[in-house]
Scaffold this motif. Structure first.
Motif, PDB file in Angstrom:
ATOM      1  N   LYS A  98       0.838  -1.194   0.000  1.00 41.44           N
ATOM      2  CA  LYS A  98       0.000   0.000   0.000  1.00 41.44           C
ATOM      3  C   LYS A  98       0.879   1.252   0.000  1.00 41.44           C
ATOM      4  O   LYS A  98       0.596   2.221  -0.698  1.00 41.44           O
ATOM      5  N   HIS A 103       2.277   1.756  -3.306  1.00 41.83           N
ATOM      6  CA  HIS A 103       1.210   2.245  -4.164  1.00 41.83           C
ATOM      7  C   HIS A 103       1.000   3.729  -3.922  1.00 41.83           C
ATOM      8  O   HIS A 103       0.910   4.517  -4.864  1.00 41.83           O
ATOM      9  N   ALA A 104       0.951   4.071  -2.653  1.00 49.91           N
ATOM     10  CA  ALA A 104       0.742   5.477  -2.286  1.00 49.91           C
ATOM     11  C   ALA A 104       1.889   6.317  -2.822  1.00 49.91           C
ATOM     12  O   ALA A 104       1.679   7.422  -3.316  1.00 49.91           O
ATOM     13  N   VAL A 133     -11.528   4.501  -0.900  1.00 43.77           N
ATOM     14  CA  VAL A 133     -11.009   4.005   0.373  1.00 43.77           C
ATOM     15  C   VAL A 133      -9.699   3.254   0.181  1.00 43.77           C
ATOM     16  O   VAL A 133      -8.773   3.387   0.964  1.00 43.77           O
ATOM     17  N   ARG A 166       1.414   6.807  -6.451  1.00 41.78           N
ATOM     18  CA  ARG A 166       0.360   7.769  -6.732  1.00 41.78           C
ATOM     19  C   ARG A 166       0.843   9.185  -6.430  1.00 41.78           C
ATOM     20  O   ARG A 166       0.548  10.123  -7.150  1.00 41.78           O
ATOM     21  N   GLU A 194      -7.388   3.753  -1.745  1.00 40.68           N
ATOM     22  CA  GLU A 194      -6.230   4.589  -2.039  1.00 40.68           C
ATOM     23  C   GLU A 194      -5.902   5.547  -0.904  1.00 40.68           C
ATOM     24  O   GLU A 194      -4.857   6.164  -0.891  1.00 40.68           O
ATOM     25  N   CYS A 195      -6.812   5.684   0.020  1.00 38.50           N
ATOM     26  CA  CYS A 195      -6.626   6.674   1.081  1.00 38.50           C
ATOM     27  C   CYS A 195      -5.537   6.205   2.036  1.00 38.50           C
ATOM     28  O   CYS A 195      -5.536   5.060   2.464  1.00 38.50           O
ATOM     29  N   THR A 196      -4.616   7.110   2.357  1.00 43.19           N
ATOM     30  CA  THR A 196      -3.562   6.739   3.287  1.00 43.19           C
ATOM     31  C   THR A 196      -3.856   7.217   4.699  1.00 43.19           C
ATOM     32  O   THR A 196      -3.061   7.005   5.594  1.00 43.19           O
ATOM     33  N   ALA A 249      -6.698  10.490  -3.937  1.00 42.99           N
ATOM     34  CA  ALA A 249      -7.649   9.464  -3.517  1.00 42.99           C
ATOM     35  C   ALA A 249      -9.063  10.011  -3.390  1.00 42.99           C
ATOM     36  O   ALA A 249      -9.954   9.302  -2.950  1.00 42.99           O
TER      37      ALA A 249
END
Lengths: 353, 980, 198
Positions: free
Chosen positions: B446, B449-450, C142, B453, C144-146, C129
């Motif tokens: 994740k 990925h973040a 959701v 992005r 993609e939300c960190t 996101a």
């Protein structure tokens, strides 16, 4: 209705650590009996004394570490340590030397490292090595086995009371002299240029007393086999030790029989059997995997022979075991078994030492 | 048949199997309530296709498969769906999951269901789909959807089909009993699987502790044509583990992290085979299964055929549970099963055993001793791991090392924990470590990925920036090109003193003007140079300068004109244009005269030529003047699009008039507490919306036209809007007064009126916003931002309205929540005010060009509005005693507000009119002034430099500076004329 | 005199030789980029929340590489501090601000009826996101939300909540077994001694 929620499995084999320890104690009994039979009451007294001290030390330390007393005393681990130390010590060793030994074993070698399961070295052997270095004379004077006593009577070892007095007061050195003598390994070590054959002929302990040692070794062997049968031990370590020691001794004996003792002598003299079955197999300090145990056993066997023949001390089990204890973690890293579904076993250790 | 293979390790826990094999398989009672979880296996939960209240028949699909790893869920019995909600499900976490709850009707009535007559007749795909639609999933372990495994033949070569009848876990006898009683079905099911996978060899592995099952199987297998072997293996746990079974039967190890199909083997449970048989031959979906009920707390341990979704309580009761003795409830076997603590939990497709154990049978694990590294775990581990090493790593959270020691090959069989003399919960440690590692990995994924992005976003922003820059450059280039193209044209125009072309491209003109100016300056400089040095050709230069001056002016004027010109109108009739032309011509004439005089004085140059030019110029001037006069007398001509706009406007105004009439009527009605108020209100609203539609259209039209900003028109529009706003304002005031009266007379309609007032107020605000918005584009402000703000304001104001009316209602009914609501309304109101202010400010951006005074005025207006609103809110909230006081305050504020508003409007109007009247674009003027100032600064700097360097052209530069200063001065003066 | 000359020359020669060697090495073995920054960046949680005082995780990674403190990352919690300490071979220090426990993971949630479509949160989101357009209701992706919080502050109508990530059946996980017997006094006090087992 309060049903409990726990992780599987929900069944447990009815064997616990206490049982394992108890079996070990049981397995040493033939050896203890043989020692007592051949070398007199000294060993028994030593063992009991050591066990008493061990329990007391253990209790004190556990109390000091503020942990539940009963729970830890119940596991018999201190008793086993003391028992093995007691068996390894000379029969007439003064009480305070034993006390020092037990103190070192329980307090220093075991609890200072974090208690049961955390100690890197075999506590009994740490204590033994320390005593051997600190009190070389006391530690190398053994009683003569009763077989050597020449007056024809078949039962001539020091009486219980005398032995007791000797150990706990230590006032009559002359009395010790009449009963004490060298061990076969001592005789071999201090032969002063004699060939093996000459030593055998000249040293009374070898000529006549060897039978007692054979018997004691046989008793330990029996105990060891019992433990393997009960799956307390695996066969790997003892077999590796004995095979290595026997093989290397045979090779050297074949090369130079005048200089080197025969393999049977190596296997039966001194603490070989005790070490192979009871000391080297201490799970806490030995290698983990079966392969590792074999490597570990081979190392011990080699070191025993090397130290006996070229080292400074007559018996070598303690040093051999300690040295291999030292290398056990390393052995572990390189002897992982090949797991199911893997073509090759993994080596080394990832993510730091 | 014996096996020559074996796997490492294994244990022999007490079997306790014979306890539940004494009785034949019984049918479990149908419970009153069936709880069918939507997710009974790995993979996506199924999607509900029934609704609460629906009646369902047995076997009816109640949830459909979603995605590849998923199967349908069927109603286990007939009845009514009474809930679709979260219920506790059989999971070790004890958590809840969505379930369909069916209230059974006891009829157990089947829906349509039909098996296949000949499954070999249809395609394999169709057969697999058939199985999938019948909800078949693995009945042994994790409940993996069976159809996925049946597809394995597509991309793998399946040599061997292994049927798992080991049932190595203690206690469980479900498969044993199934084989004893239905071995035929199992064999037929195997035939179906074999048909789909087409293996060379089929092996059924079974432990030697099930002699009856083995006999039944052998008997049944006689009739099959399959190459089938029943392989009896010694009993040892965990021989039923898929990988262990494969090793045991074939000697092949499934590589770590792969599936058996990768080595040509597919493994299925015999229970699954039986379920496939039932589906294919009898059309029965997987709605029931055989489950072993055992344990010492049960009086009659036995196997039952129970419906999926049956609560455990029903089953336990049927087996005669002794509730006092029940200590631990295990679903699955004692080695790998999990405990549950809620008897309402339903059984699912994978529930093969329920153990109701007593304390004596499964006592809690004794406290753990320290690990003594005895190595017993290693001796029994079927995956040949080093469990104790894994334990140390898990405990120390050294997950890297644990992974290196093949933690993920652990099958969690529990053999290590079983033998551990120190009673360590080893399996839990491994599960913990695995979960941590998985989480860590997913987190790492994740995070990566973040990061991607984030970086993509950064890159995008960067790119946008660059593109913007490029576009800007492009524009500049285009302008330069256009300028080059237009240069000749412009020259042509100015030389011939023609009026500017009908389609004045503002930008081009502007550039042209700028270019001319630059040229002029250059020429001037050259001239000065020449003069100083007494060079020849001064006259020529002078002429050039003059010409250029004229050109520059012409270009500038053309630009200004174009800027101010109304829509695309015919140039001939543009009075202003003509006037300018005339003025330009006059100027040129004067200049020419001057040049001539100069030339005459100096007695140099081609006097004749100049004179001729002068004459020409005079003629031109006269023509221009004449044209202007003619045009002026001819009056204005209408703009092209204005007709349509006018029409629209008329329509709009008509609508507005209607609205106002209706409103008036409504007001009267309200004042008179007429019963028709409600209806009238509706009417008013309808009219209002019509009006708004009209207005929207009109605005659209105007905005379409506004690409060439039409000043007078937009001023008109603004004026109209202002009128609207003012009218509304008046309405508000009136309504307020009416309301006050009503309140004073304790009229029952007061509340309603209040709402009305509020509504009016909102409308006023809207109109006001419109007006302000209209103002904004006329001064070329950022409309999109304003729109946004406006949207915000509108949303908020509607909210305020709602909240207020709710509040009023609440107050009317003496609701206790009124207090709270008041606070809420206040909050909203203040937010609204804030926004409105922001809006006004945003709308005022272009106004910044004007002096500070109107800005202050505007702010005052908005502040007053806010105050007014607050006061009104206070009034709403106030109890009777101090209402009058507040009312007075409101009135006062309203008045003040209106006054300020009017002042502001007036001022703004004056400003705009003034500017418009002179045909000067304030903004342009400002820009020019700024440019002039910049030129001055530049010139000053150059002069400075020249002075320092003692260069020859110092005077030259100084002169330039003076010229620039003069120009700047002039411009500033013009500007200040308009802006103070 | 000669000796001195020889010594000087010898030293000069050596200096020259080593200088060349170093120069060569710096060219030949030059490391592209800064791998330690990448490694640090890989450990950071990539919430891009800016709570460390830097505009994103990578700038903070660069700052750490240049000697900034390793305890400024609240979303990463103590475990990140430890991982960084491990990587950089420095002392693990407690998290800045003294938040002891692991931070609760959250995701942003937009109360959609209250959203006015101002796009402010969209501009604030460092990982794109949030989905939406001007005057349209926005929503959070959701997956993609960190959980960085950055969208909460700009929201003019306060319609964004940070909700803790719910445990589902799929994300439920086993805990570390609790010691079966109270081993030492600190256990009794409930301070299950993780440092003792590490």
């Amino acid at each position: 209705m309060a049903l409990i929620r726990t992780s599987s499995p929900h069944l447990h084999k009815a064997v616990n650590a206490t049982d394992v320890m108890r079996l070990v104690v049981l397995a040493t009994l033939p050896g203890l009996a043989a020692m007592t039979f051949f070398f007199g009451w000294g060993t028994l007294i030593n063992v009991i004394w050591a066990c008493l001290l061990a329990v007391v030390f253990e209790a004190i330390v556990v109390k000091m570490r503020k942990r539940p007393l009963g729970f830890y005393l119940k596991d018999y681990s201190a008793v086993v340590t003391a028992l093995l130390l007691g068996l390894a010590l000379p029969p007439f060793l003064p009480w305070w030397v034993t006390m020092v030994g037990v103190f070192v074993a329980i307090v220093i070698a075991k609890h200072l490292y974090g208690g049961l399961g955390q100690n890197p070295f075999n506590p009994a052997m740490v204590a033994y090595a320390l005593l051997l270095i600190s009190f070389p004379v006391s530690m190398t004077s053994w009683t003569m086995p009763f077989l050597m006593v020449e007056d024809g009577q078949s039962w001539h070892v020091m009486g219980f009371v005398d032995t007791f007095k000797l150990i706990f007061s230590g006032i009559e050195p002359a009395m010790i002299d009449s009963y004490s003598g060298a061990t076969p390994l001592d005789a071999m070590r201090h032969r002063g240029g004699q060939t093996t054959e000459e030593v055998w002929a000249n040293a009374p302990v070898l000529a006549q007393g060897m039978g007692a040692w054979h018997a004691v070794s046989a008793a330990y062997f029996m105990g060891g086999v019992f433990l393997i049968y009960r799956k307390v031990l695996t066969i790997h370590t003892p077999l590796a030790i004995l095979a290595t020691l026997g093989l290397i001794a045979a090779v050297f004996y074949a090369i130079d029989p005048y200089q080197f003792a025969d393999p049977f002598f190596h296997l039966t003299a001194g603490a070989t059997m005790l070490g192979a079955f009871f000391i080297a197999t201490d799970p806490v300090t030995s290698a983990t995997s079966n392969k590792g145990k074999v490597v570990y056993g081979i190392g011990i066997g080699l070191l025993i022979f090397v130290i006996r023949d070229w080292g400074g001390y007559p018996d070598a089990v303690a040093f051999a075991v300690l040295l291999m204890n030292l290398s056990a973690p390393f052995i572990d890293q390189y002897t992982q078994p090949r797991s199911y579904g893997h073509a090759k076993a993994k080596r080394g250790m990832k993510g730091g030492a | 048949m014996s096996t020559q293979f074996s796997f490492h390790g294994g244990v022999h826990p007490p079997e306790n199997k014979q306890r539940s094999t004494g009785l034949a398989i019984q049918t479990a009672p149908i419970p009153a309530e069936l709880i069918v979880p939507l997710s009974q296996h790995i993979g996506a939960p199924s999607e509900v296709v029934v609704a609460v209240g629906d009646s369902v028949l047995k076997g009816q699909v109640i949830a459909e498969a979603v995605g590849r790893i998923s199967v349908n869920v069927h109603a286990p019995s007939s009845g009514k769906v009474i809930a679709i909600e979260k219920r506790p499900v059989p999971h070790i976490s004890g958590m809840q999951a969505p379930c369909i709850v069916i209230e059974t009707d006891g009829k157990d009535q089947w829906g349509d269901h039909q098996g296949l007559d000949d499954y070999t007749a249809i395609s394999k795909q169709a057969l697999i789909d058939f199985i999938r639609h019948h909800g078949i999933s693995g009945m042994g372990g994790a409940g993996f959807p069976t159809d996925v495994k049946l597809h394995l033949g597509d991309d793998h070569i399946v040599n061997t089909l292994v049927l798992n009848a080991m049932e190595c876990e203690p206690y469980i006898t479900a498969d044993d009993m199934l084989l004893r009683e239905h071995a035929d079905n199992v064999i037929k099911g195997i035939e179906i699987i074999a048909h789909l996978l087409n293996p060379h060899h089929v092996m059924i592995g079974i432990e030697d502790n099930k002699p009856q099952a083995i006999r039944a199987l052998e008997l049944a297998a006689k009739n099959t044509s399959l190459n089938l072997d029943i392989i009896v293996v010694p009993t040892i746990y965990p021989s039923g583990g898929e990988k262990q079974l494969i090793k045991l039967l074939t000697g092949i190890e499934v590589p770590s992290g792969r599936i058996p199909a990768d080595v040509g083997i597919v493994c299925q449970n015999v229970g699954t085979a039986a379920a496939i048989y039932e589906a294919v031959y009898e059309g029965m979906p997987l709605i029931s299964r055989i489950v072993t009920l055992t344990g010492e707390a049960l009086a009659h341990p036995h196997n039952m055929r129970a419906l999926i979704g049956t609560p455990l309580k029903t089953l336990l009761d049927a087996a005669g549970v002794n509730k006092q003795a029940l200590y631990r409830m295990v679903i699955g076997g004692p080695m790998m099963g999990f405990t549950v603590d809620d008897q309402s939990i339903p059984m699912i497709k994978t529930t093969n055993c329920i153990i109701a154990a007593t304390y004596a049978e499964m006592p809690p694990a004794p406290p753990a001793n320290p690990c003594i590294r005895c190595g017993m775990c290693e001796q029994v581990c079927p995956a040949e791991l080093l469990p104790q090493q894994l334990y140390w790593f898990a405990k120390g959270k050294e997950f890297e090392k644990a992974k290196h020691h093949n933690l993920f090959d652990c099958i969690e069989c529990g053999a290590c924990s079983y033998v551990c003399p120190s009673n360590l919960p080893l399996v839990q440690y491994y599960r913990f470590a695995k979960a941590e590692i998985r989480e860590e990995e997913s987190e790492q994924r994740k995070a990566d990925h973040a990061r991607q992005r984030f970086e993509a976003r950064q890159a995008r922003l960067e790119q946008e920036k660059i593109e913007k820059e490029l576009r800007r450059k492009q524009r500049a280039e285009d302008a330069a090109k256009a300028q080059a193209v237009k240069k000749d044209k412009a020259e042509l125009h100015s030389e011939s003193e023609q009026t500017v072309s009908a389609e004045p491209d503002l930008k081009t003109l502007k550039t042209a003007a700028a270019v001319s100016r630059t040229k002029l300056k250059k020429a001037q400089k050259a001239l000065q140079n020449a003069e100083e040095k007494g060079l020849e050709g001064q006259d020529k230069l002078k002429v050039t300068v003059t010409e250029l001056e004229a050109k520059a002016q012409a270009a500038q004027e053309a630009y200004d004109q174009a800027l101010n010109a109304p829509a695309v109108s015919e140039p001939v009739v543009d009075i202003k244009q003509l006037k300018t032309n005339a003025a330009v011509a006059r100027t040129k004439l004067k200049q020419a005269e001057k040049a001539l005089a100069k030339a005459e004085e100096s007695g140099e140059g081609d006097l004749a030529d100049l004179k001729a030019k002068l004459v020409e110029q005079k003629a031109k001037t006269e023509t221009a003047q004449a044209a202007y006069d003619a045009a002026e007398s001819g009056g204005q001509s209408p703009a092209q699009d204005s007709a349509k706009l006018d029409e629209l406007k008329a329509e709009m105004e008509a609508a507005l008039g209607k609205v106002e009439k209706a409103r008036k009527a409504l007001d009267v009605a309200i004042a008179g507490s007429s019963p028709a108020v409600e209806k009238m209100k509706l009417g008013v609203e309808k009219l209002q919306s019509k009006y708004e539609a009209c207005k929207a259209e009109y605005e659209k039209e105007t905005s379409q036209n506004s690409s060439v900003t039409i000043k007078p028109l937009s001023a008109e529009q603004i004026a109209a809007l202002k009128v609207d706003a003012e009218a509304l304002q008046a309405k508000v005031a009136k309504a307020q007064t009416a309301l006050d009266q009503a309140v004073a007379s304790s009229s029952p309609a007061a509340d309603k009126m209040k709402a009305g007032v509020e509504k009016l107020q909102a409308k006023y605000e809207e109109a006001q916003a419109c007006y302000e918005q209209a103002l904004a584009p006329s001064t070329e402000s950022n409309t999109s931002q304003l729109d946004e703000l406006k949207a915000e304001i509108e949303t908020l104001s509607t909210k305020v309205e709602k909240a207020k009316s709710a509040l009023v209602n609440a107050q009317a009914s003496n609701s206790p929540a009124a207090e709270k609501m008041q606070a809420g309304v206040e909050k909203l109101q203040s937010k609204l005010d804030q926004l409105t202010q922001a809006f006004v400010q945003a709308g005022g951006v272009p106004v910044e060009l004007e002096p500070i005074d109107p800005k202050v005025l505007k702010q005052q207006v908005s502040i007053m509005r806010t105050k007014l609103k607050k006061a009104q809110t206070a009034l709403d909230e106030a109890e009777d005693d101090n209402q009058s006081e507040l009312k007075a305050e409101v009135e006062r504020l309203t008045l003040a507000h209106e006054e300020a508003k009017v002042k502001l409007d007036e001022y703004e109007k004056i400003q705009l009119d003034k500017a418009a009247a002179e045909g000067v674009d304030l903004k342009q003027l400002k820009v020019d002034a700024a440019m002039a100032r910049a030129a001055v600064t530049k010139a000053e700097r150059a002069a400075e430099k020249a002075r320092e360097e003692q260069t020859d052209d110092l005077t030259d530069i100084e002169q330039q500076l003076i010229v620039a200063q003069q120009k700047s001065e002039q411009l500033n003066q013009t500007l200040s004329r308009f802006t103070d | 005199m000669d000796y001195i000359l020889i010594a000087v020359l010898a030293l000069l020669g050596l200096a020259l030789a080593f200088g060349l060697l170093l120069g060569f090495a710096s060219v030949r073995f030059r490391v592209e980029g800064n791998p330690i920054v990448d490694q640090i960046d890989a450990i950071l949680p990539q919430t891009q929340c800016g709570q460390c005082g830097y505009p994103g995780c990578r700038p903070y990674a660069e700052a750490i590489a240049n000697g900034d403190a390793i305890n400024k990352c609240p979303p990463g919690g103590q475990s990140t501090v430890e991982a960084l300490a491990d990587l950089l071979d420095v002392e693990a220090i407690p998290l800045d601000g003294g938040v002891e426990e692991e931070p609760v993971k959250t995701v942003a949630y937009i109360r959609e009826d209250e959203c006015i479509g101002c796009t402010k949160c969209i501009q604030a989101c460092p990982v794109d996101a949030i989905l939406g357009a001007a005057k349209q209701m926005h929503t959070v992706i959701v997956s993609e939300c960190t959980g960085c919080d950055l969208c909460v502050e700009p929201c003019p109508v306060d319609c964004i909540d940070m909700l803790p990530v719910e445990t589902t059946l799929n994300t439920w996980k086993w805990d570390m077994p609790k010691p079966g017997v109270q081993l030492i006094v600190t256990d009794l006090r409930g301070e299950v001694a993780e440092e003792g087992t590490a």
